[in-house]
Design an enzyme around this catalytic site. Structure first.
Site, short mmCIF file in Angstrom:
data_model
loop_
_atom_site.label_atom_id
_atom_site.label_comp_id
_atom_site.label_asym_id
_atom_site.label_seq_id
_atom_site.Cartn_x
_atom_site.Cartn_y
_atom_site.Cartn_z
CG LEU A 86 -5.28 2.87 -2.79
CD1 LEU A 86 -4.39 1.88 -3.51
CD2 LEU A 86 -6.73 2.52 -3.00
CD GLU A 107 -27.17 19.10 -14.53
OE1 GLU A 107 -26.51 18.05 -14.68
OE2 GLU A 107 -28.39 19.11 -14.45
CD GLN A 119 -3.13 0.51 2.26
OE1 GLN A 119 -2.81 0.85 3.39
NE2 GLN A 119 -4.28 -0.08 2.00
CG ASP A 146 -18.76 5.91 -7.19
OD1 ASP A 146 -19.96 6.17 -7.46
OD2 ASP A 146 -18.43 5.10 -6.32
CG HIS A 190 -16.37 3.49 -3.52
ND1 HIS A 190 -17.61 3.98 -3.16
CD2 HIS A 190 -15.93 2.73 -2.48
CE1 HIS A 190 -17.91 3.54 -1.94
NE2 HIS A 190 -16.91 2.78 -1.51
CG ASP A 211 -19.97 2.04 -9.41
OD1 ASP A 211 -21.12 1.61 -9.61
OD2 ASP A 211 -19.21 1.57 -8.55
#
Length: 909
Positions: free
Chosen positions: A909, A718, A655, A680, A884, A750
């Site tokens: 992450l 928008e 990571q 997303d 996401h 998504d």
């Protein structure tokens, strides 16, 4: 029934059912205090009183006579108004179920039979002139345009056979007769309206075998003797006059939504309870041993026209209901308003006396069970109401009431109308669902999984049991026969394909530039992560570790282990600078990080002894917005176990390498200069007043470097302008890294529902093209834009001999259960060890450049292997998951856009 069906062969329009959760002419809110309350009892509780607001609009959502514009009035179990029954004649709405009775049309009621006689059941519908004149202009939802090749099926891959949770529906194309319904007194509850219509005992009405009510509409398979008739109906102590007015006719095949109404009526005859359009069986609930909760089994059904024809989709569902009442919950958490609000507001409760589920929006301490409301012209307390209506004695009359509000509805002027509210008694409400603490309870989730995570064989057994119940119950069989329908008992089995021999590319070290590693049957390669060198070294040259002084030994041991793992994985690492803190307060961490920060620092590592959100948020906000340095937060409970320290160190090292701009592995890309984007949206609050849109793009040929940007929108704003600017900057970033813009761009979007797909195609695809033109007017890359849907009810089962199991990752189905009006496919993305795998649904809304279907599907599957937090494939393409994670951190933790200088790394992450 959907907007726009009128232009697709729909022959009739009708008044849509009045939904008590969405009144458009809202009631005035009563004053709340110790004086008398003017609340009226409802099926699931007690509704706050209403006084008529402004005059309802002439048509559509503002219908004052019935439908969505009904103004709730206080009365017994349902809202009621006095006076004559208004005319039930309906003009044609904007689609099946959108009609109403405008005042202008009321005067023309007598002319409707003549208009009906002019309407052909085979041709286009005809409207009465007065109705057409009264109908307001409305914005149509954009329709989905078919893109891509005519043949959307691929050819590459290993042939397999899969079962589905779809059943073939056969039968004659019966005529449908639709009648609008008017109640006098009016009735708010949709379930109560349906019961009243079915309770009509008139012989001429009982002769019609296929009677299917739905709110303010009735559908029959035969016409009533008269086009307009008034019948008497009764339910409990309620007596109402029900006026039925013929609206129009059409063939059943032209109205797929009527199939769903028929099957919902069948489930109601199976003694199932409706909860938000799905049906559950509280009588078959099973208690979870060792826990105060039970699981209600149920079904999700949907009838639709798919590529294989008319099909019924059946999916097993479950509802968790706790044995604890809200009153008991309040006693355990404390009866202060803040404690009660935190414990229950935003959750759903079930009222056992009528098995209805409601969402709690407020705890009202100024009202209790001694308050009164008006019922049938007299004042009645909550105590007396429940005693008379349900034979229930409330034990604590002083308990506060719960408030459940209807969903907000906008009027013609765009303003949000006042919401209708229902009062509930905590003592009679049982808590549903799971809290975050419960979800973290491994033992509880393991025990629940035995009831909710069904294997493929058991799921198909439940499907067959559902069909057998329908066929064995005379009342259900009678309704199917009346409509000329036959339901096959065996699920549909179809051929499918599976992508095989997929592999990922690690760093080759001295063996060459790459070390290919097959992903295998499960598409997981955890072992390969520890045994191979990373693809790109992030170089951890200067890093700071901040920790509580009492954890000195744990930190020293973990840092030593992690540095060994880094060197084995090909990650350059230096000895860290460490700062021991006297305590673990947020202020101590903030002061230490700021004091020891330098501009050449690669990473800040903060070690916590407990999970406190405000401290975590402070570290992330400080590093992402002010200091502009990647950060890694660790928990001593995770890194302190000697048995797991090695595997944890590998994951932490991986990571950190990614956060520094390195890459762990790559995939094989068949195109030169390829780019993929993930989009997303995160809504920062329940009211959705603030939203964050994240767009993450690969900016190198191997899709190992990523550039992530966030745009903030207020309610109603928008995202198109922000999307155009961000995508244009990402193309420029790709040009800066590779030396030329991408030739092929894949976009994965998504968080899009079926109703929004047309808007995405009409607006967001245009925004991508605007970004491309803004970069260079002569630039013409190939573009594929896909909507990603992961929360779906379709299921696939691998057929092996006579048994069904989960299909392996890479299984794709692009026919039979796909939609005829669009280019779409289902892809099984990952391996599961418990329950049934859920495929992901991909809908291609733009396909420019003649890219073969096989390459679209295979590249989509490969992109699911690029998420660096998991050594294997995930449910969605990696850029979607990155987007996401990005917007979740921004919305949940730092509450502002991160600094642009850190956006070229996967810092989230």
């Amino acid at each position: 029934f959907g907007r726009g069906q009128l232009g697709r062969g729909l022959l009739i329009g009708l008044a849509k059912e009045s939904d008590t959760s969405n009144p458009s002419a809202a009631a005035q809110q009563p004053s709340i205090g110790r004086a008398r309350s003017t609340a009226a009892p409802q099926e699931a509780g007690v509704s706050a009183a209403a006084t008529p607001g402004p005059a309802a609009p002439a048509f559509g959502r503002g219908i004052s006579a019935f439908g969505r514009g009904a103004v709730p009035q206080p009365s017994g179990d349902s809202a009621a108004t006095s006076g004559a029954v208004p005319s039930a004649a309906s003009t044609f709405g904007r689609g099946f179920g959108r009609g109403g009775v405008p005042p202008a049309a009321a005067a023309a009621t007598a002319a409707l039979p003549e208009a009906m006689s002019r309407m052909s059941v085979q041709g286009a519908p005809t409207q009465h002139p007065a109705a057409a004149a009264a109908r307001p202009e409305r914005t149509r939802r954009p329709q989905i345009g078919r893109v891509g090749p005519e043949d959307k099926t691929g050819k590459t891959g290993q042939r397999v056979t899969v079962g589905t949770n779809f059943l073939r529906v056969e039968g004659a194309d019966t005529m449908v007769y639709q009648y609008s319904i008017t109640f006098n007194p009016s009735v708010d509850s949709r379930m109560q309206r349906d019961r009243l219509v079915l309770s009509i005992q008139d012989p001429e009405f009982q002769k019609i075998p296929g009677r299917v009510p739905s709110g303010n509409s009735l559908y029959t398979n035969r016409p009533l003797p008269r086009e307009s008739a008034v019948y008497q109906a009764a339910s409990g102590n309620m007596r109402v006059a029900v006026q039925l007015q013929l609206v129009g006719t059409a063939t059943l095949s032209s109205l797929p939504s009527v199939y769903n109404i028929i099957f919902r009526s069948i489930q109601a005859r199976m003694d199932l309870i409706e909860v938000r359009r799905h049906y559950y069986n509280p009588h078959a609930g099973e208690r979870v041993p060792g826990h105060q909760m039970e699981v209600w089994p149920g079904y999700i059904t949907s009838v639709s026209h798919v590529d294989g024809g008319l099909r019924l989709m059946i999916e097993s569902s479950h509802r968790v209901v706790r044995s604890q009442t809200v009153y008991d919950l309040f006693q355990s958490v404390g009866t202060s308003l803040s404690n009660m609000t935190d414990a229950i507001v935003g959750t759903s409760v079930v009222t056992r006396y009528n098995n209805k589920i409601m969402r709690v929006d407020q705890v009202e301490t100024s009202m209790d069970c001694t308050h009164t409301f008006e019922r049938n012209g007299t004042q009645m307390s909550f105590l007396d109401y429940y005693r008379q209506a349900y034979n229930i004695e409330i034990q604590d009359p002083q308990q506060p009431l719960l408030i459940s509000r209807s969903k907000p509805v906008r009027g013609k002027d765009g303003k949000t109308l006042e919401q209708r509210q229902i009062c509930l008694v905590p003592e009679l409400c049982y808590v549903t669902g799971l809290t975050d603490a419960m979800r973290r309870d491994f033992r509880l989730m393991r025990d629940l999984a035995k009831f909710t995570k069904l294997s493929p064989d058991r799921r198909l057994m439940e499907l067959r049991k559902f069909v057998q119940t329908i066929n064995n119950r005379p009342e259900c069989r009678q309704l199917l026969d009346a409509w000329g329908l036959r339901l096959l008992e065996e699920p549909e089995v179809v051929p499918a394909r599976r992508f095989v021999n997929e592999r990922v590319l690690f760093g080759g070290g001295g063996r060459g530039p790459f070390a290919p590693v097959p992903v295998g049957q499960t598409s997981e390669f955890k072992r390969a992560l520890a045994d191979n060198r990373v693809l790109i070294d992030g170089k951890l040259l200067k890093w700071l570790v901040v920790y509580p002084a009492r954890e000195e030994r744990t930190i020293a041991s973990f840092c030593e282990t992690m540095m060994k793992k880094c060197r084995a994985m090909g990650i350059t690492v230096a000895q860290p600078s460490t700062v021991a803190l006297p305590n673990d307060s947020s202020g101590q961490y903030q002061q230490a990080i700021k004091q020891h920060f330098t501009t050449d620092l690669n990473l800040v590592c903060a070690v916590f002894t407990s999970q406190r959100e405000e401290r975590y948020n402070m570290v992330k906000r400080l590093c992402c917005t002010e200091l502009v340095v990647p950060s890694q937060c660790l928990w001593t409970k995770t890194i302190g176990d000697p048995k797991k320290m090695g595997s944890v160190a590998v994951n932490v090292a991986a990571q950190i390498n990614v956060k520094l701009g390195g890459a762990l592995w790559g995939i094989e890309i068949p195109y030169d200069r390829f780019m993929m984007l993930g989009i997303d949206v995160y809504h920062a609050d329940k009211a959705r007043t603030t939203s964050y849109t994240g767009i993450v793009a690969s900016v190198d040929q191997a899709c190992t470097r990523w550039y992530s940007r966030v745009a903030t929108q207020r309610h109603g704003q928008e995202i198109l302008d922000s999307m155009r600017v961000i995508v244009q900057s990402q193309i420029a970033k790709y040009m800066q890294t590779v030396g030329a813009p991408p030739n092929v761009i894949f976009v994965f979007r998504d968080g899009v529902s079926d109703k929004q797909i047309g808007e995405v195609q009409q607006q967001e695809v245009k925004a991508i093209y605007a970004a491309i033109r803004g970069y260079d007017p002569s630039y013409r890359p190939k573009l594929v834009f896909m909507v990603v849907q992961k929360r779906i009810n379709q299921r696939l089962f691998l057929l092996q001999g006579n048994n069904f199991s989960n299909p392996p990752p890479g299984t794709v189905l692009d026919h039979s259960i796909t939609r005829p009006e669009m280019m779409d496919f289902f892809l099984v993305p990952q391996h599961v060890t418990q329950g049934t795998v859920t495929p992901t649904h991909y809908i291609v809304v733009e396909c420019a450049g003649d890219i073969p279907v096989d390459e679209i599907q295979q590249l989509t599957f490969r992109s699911c292997h690029l998420y660096y937090n998991w050594a294997g494939s995930i449910r969605v393409p990696a850029p979607c998951q990155y987007a996401h994670k990005l917007v979740y951190m921004v919305g949940q933790n730092i509450a502002t856009e991160p600094a642009e200088a850190i956006c070229d790394r996967l810092f989230y992450l």
